[in-house]
Design an enzyme around this catalytic site. Structure first.
Site, PDB file in Angstrom:
ATOM      1  N   LYS A 105      40.218  50.959  39.652  1.00 28.73           N
ATOM      2  CA  LYS A 105      38.802  50.629  39.834  1.00 28.73           C
ATOM      3  C   LYS A 105      37.968  51.855  40.230  1.00 28.73           C
ATOM      4  CE  LYS A 105      38.833  46.573  38.307  1.00 28.73           C
ATOM      5  NZ  LYS A 105      38.005  46.155  37.162  1.00 28.73           N
ATOM      6  N   TYR A 111      45.612  49.030  41.525  1.00 30.97           N
ATOM      7  CA  TYR A 111      44.291  48.423  41.305  1.00 30.97           C
ATOM      8  C   TYR A 111      43.174  49.324  41.854  1.00 30.97           C
ATOM      9  CZ  TYR A 111      40.769  44.757  40.905  1.00 30.97           C
ATOM     10  OH  TYR A 111      39.645  44.035  40.574  1.00 30.97           O
TER      11      TYR A 111
HETATM   12  N1  LIG Z   1      38.376  38.245  41.081  1.00 35.68           N
HETATM   13  C1  LIG Z   1      38.025  39.194  41.962  1.00 35.68           C
HETATM   14  O1  LIG Z   1      38.120  39.024  43.181  1.00 35.68           O
HETATM   15  C2  LIG Z   1      37.471  40.492  41.475  1.00 35.68           C
HETATM   16  C3  LIG Z   1      36.951  41.372  42.431  1.00 35.68           C
HETATM   17  C4  LIG Z   1      36.434  42.585  42.013  1.00 35.68           C
HETATM   18  C5  LIG Z   1      36.429  42.905  40.680  1.00 35.68           C
HETATM   19  N2  LIG Z   1      36.950  42.037  39.770  1.00 35.68           N
HETATM   20  C6  LIG Z   1      36.950  42.443  38.371  1.00 35.68           C
HETATM   21  O2  LIG Z   1      36.201  41.506  37.596  1.00 35.68           O
HETATM   22  C7  LIG Z   1      36.755  41.458  36.278  1.00 35.68           C
HETATM   23  C8  LIG Z   1      37.095  40.017  35.916  1.00 35.68           C
HETATM   24  O3  LIG Z   1      38.060  39.533  36.848  1.00 35.68           O
HETATM   25  P1  LIG Z   1      38.407  37.992  36.992  1.00 35.68           P
HETATM   26  O4  LIG Z   1      38.672  37.751  38.408  1.00 35.68           O
HETATM   27  O5  LIG Z   1      37.401  37.178  36.278  1.00 35.68           O
HETATM   28  O6  LIG Z   1      39.816  37.959  36.228  1.00 35.68           O
HETATM   29  P2  LIG Z   1      40.517  36.840  35.351  1.00 35.68           P
HETATM   30  O7  LIG Z   1      41.972  37.114  35.434  1.00 35.68           O
HETATM   31  O8  LIG Z   1      40.018  35.476  35.698  1.00 35.68           O
HETATM   32  O9  LIG Z   1      39.996  37.177  33.865  1.00 35.68           O
HETATM   33  C9  LIG Z   1      40.377  38.368  33.224  1.00 35.68           C
HETATM   34  C10 LIG Z   1      40.298  38.147  31.726  1.00 35.68           C
HETATM   35  O10 LIG Z   1      40.712  39.365  31.073  1.00 35.68           O
HETATM   36  C11 LIG Z   1      41.541  39.031  29.979  1.00 35.68           C
HETATM   37  N3  LIG Z   1      42.430  40.147  29.662  1.00 35.68           N
HETATM   38  C12 LIG Z   1      43.481  40.608  30.382  1.00 35.68           C
HETATM   39  N4  LIG Z   1      44.069  41.624  29.738  1.00 35.68           N
HETATM   40  C13 LIG Z   1      43.362  41.831  28.592  1.00 35.68           C
HETATM   41  C14 LIG Z   1      43.465  42.747  27.523  1.00 35.68           C
HETATM   42  N5  LIG Z   1      44.464  43.657  27.466  1.00 35.68           N
HETATM   43  N6  LIG Z   1      42.557  42.703  26.522  1.00 35.68           N
HETATM   44  C15 LIG Z   1      41.563  41.766  26.549  1.00 35.68           C
HETATM   45  N7  LIG Z   1      41.424  40.847  27.523  1.00 35.68           N
HETATM   46  C16 LIG Z   1      42.309  40.890  28.542  1.00 35.68           C
HETATM   47  C17 LIG Z   1      42.328  37.801  30.462  1.00 35.68           C
HETATM   48  O11 LIG Z   1      42.876  37.065  29.379  1.00 35.68           O
HETATM   49  C18 LIG Z   1      41.248  37.043  31.226  1.00 35.68           C
HETATM   50  O12 LIG Z   1      40.555  36.150  30.377  1.00 35.68           O
HETATM   51  C19 LIG Z   1      37.962  42.406  36.297  1.00 35.68           C
HETATM   52  O13 LIG Z   1      37.540  43.685  35.884  1.00 35.68           O
HETATM   53  C20 LIG Z   1      38.336  42.449  37.757  1.00 35.68           C
HETATM   54  O14 LIG Z   1      39.062  43.602  38.087  1.00 35.68           O
HETATM   55  C21 LIG Z   1      37.463  40.836  40.132  1.00 35.68           C
END
Ligand SMILES: NC(=O)c1ccc[n+]([C@@H]2O[C@H](COP(=O)([O-])OP(=O)(O)OC[C@H]3O[C@@H](n4cnc5c(N)ncnc54)[C@H](O)[C@@H]3O)[C@@H](O)[C@H]2O)c1
Length: 277
Positions: free
Chosen positions: A178, A174
């Site tokens: 990132k 991860y």
């Molecule tokens: N949740 C956290 O703590 C956090 C922290 C920092 C960054 N982020 C980043 O924010 C973004 C959203 O994260 P989140 O927590 O909302 O995640 P989440 O798992 O709730 O949502 C991710 C979405 O991406 C979709 N997805 C996964 N693989 C896919 C693919 N191959 N093609 C199209 N869609 C796909 C999933 O179906 C889901 O709807 C991500 O980039 C994550 O890395 C999240």
């Protein structure tokens, strides 16, 4: 916040992307395309956004998207432009967490490759195709009452992470992915010479921990992780998906007209603790 255009939201079926769809609708967007590998979830996000939309002309559509497949990304971008006539904003949220949380010496190579495929190659394909589509569209005045702020063809916001700058144990896939998301996004802006010439802004949001399915899955797998996370956040809580969506909207709006190539950290103060041994 002046958000009156058309947005493509990847990963809109869940978490931050899902909250972003509702935030766009509430803020007055004319239209959103919810693109996700989970089409049923994307359709649900469409109807939830319709329920809170404030623009009388609001229209929302769902499309199946797998960010690892070039044709799928091209199809979603083309469907967006054909359906709405232009793409003013793209908020790219589709990504996955690590499947395993092992230390580097025993980290799983297949999991590493899979994460890079979704998070890095996916970001490359989305960024590249979105920029190409935005470059082909007409310039608009960026700020409705401040013409001196120039013109725009569009804004791209990539979801990076605090782990685009820092590292944590057990998260090599991860963290690597990132760091790369930030690399792609800032390259898009040093090509900024290219893209600023085309009046496209590219920025990243860099959250630490957000209360979404992604984090809940990790805390279920790794014993004690939730307490470790909370003890490392001065604000003492996770961010809500809505708080991160607000930052994405700010980066799309004319309020951030002088920002490009930035990674905006939203971490409840967590990075204050990094590096202090
Ligand atoms: N949740 C956290 O703590 C956090 C922290 C920092 C960054 N982020 C980043 O924010 C973004 C959203 O994260 P989140 O927590 O909302 O995640 P989440 O798992 O709730 O949502 C991710 C979405 O991406 C979709 N997805 C996964 N693989 C896919 C693919 N191959 N093609 C199209 N869609 C796909 C999933 O179906 C889901 O709807 C991500 O980039 C994550 O890395 C999240």
């Amino acid at each position: 916040m002046d958000i009156t255009g058309f947005a493509l939201v990847t990963g809109g079926a869940s978490g931050i992307g899902n909250a972003t769809c509702r935030a766009l609708a509430r803020a007055g967007a004319r239209g959103i395309m919810v693109a996700d590998i989970n089409l049923e979830g994307a359709k649900k996000a469409v109807s939830e956004a319709q329920d809170v939309a404030t623009n009388p002309a609001f229209k929302a559509l769902a499309v199946h998207l797998d960010v690892t497949i070039e044709e799928s990304v091209k199809h979603a971008v083309a469907y967006m432009v054909d359906s709405f006539g232009r793409m003013d904003y793209c908020i790219h949220c589709a990504a996955i967490p690590g499947g395993t949380f092992d230390e580097l010496s025993s980290a799983d190579f297949a999991d590493f490759k899979h994460l890079l495929e979704v998070n890095v190659q996916g970001t490359f394909l989305v960024t590249s195709n979105v920029l190409a589509a935005m470059r082909a569209q007409e310039l608009k005045q960026l700020h409705s009452t401040s013409p001196e702020r120039g013109t725009t063809r569009g804004c791209l916001v990539n979801m990076a992470s605090l782990l685009s700058y820092k590292a944590l144990p057990g998260m090599v896939q991860y963290v690597t992915s990132k760091h790369a998301v930030m690399g792609i996004s800032t390259t898009a802006e040093t090509t900024a010479v290219e893209n600023v010439g085309h009046d496209i802004r590219v920025n990243c949001v860099c959250p630490s921990y957000v209360d979404t399915a992604m984090v809940r899955r990790a805390t279920e797998v790794v014993a004690g992780l939730e307490q470790t996370i909370l003890s490392g956040i001065p604000m003492g809580r996770l961010a809500s998906a809505e708080e991160i969506a607000d930052i994405a909207l700010f980066l799309c709006s004319p309020m951030s007209s002088y920002m490009t190539g930035c990674g905006l950290v939203a971490d409840g103060g967590m990075s204050l603790f990094f590096g202090s041994r």
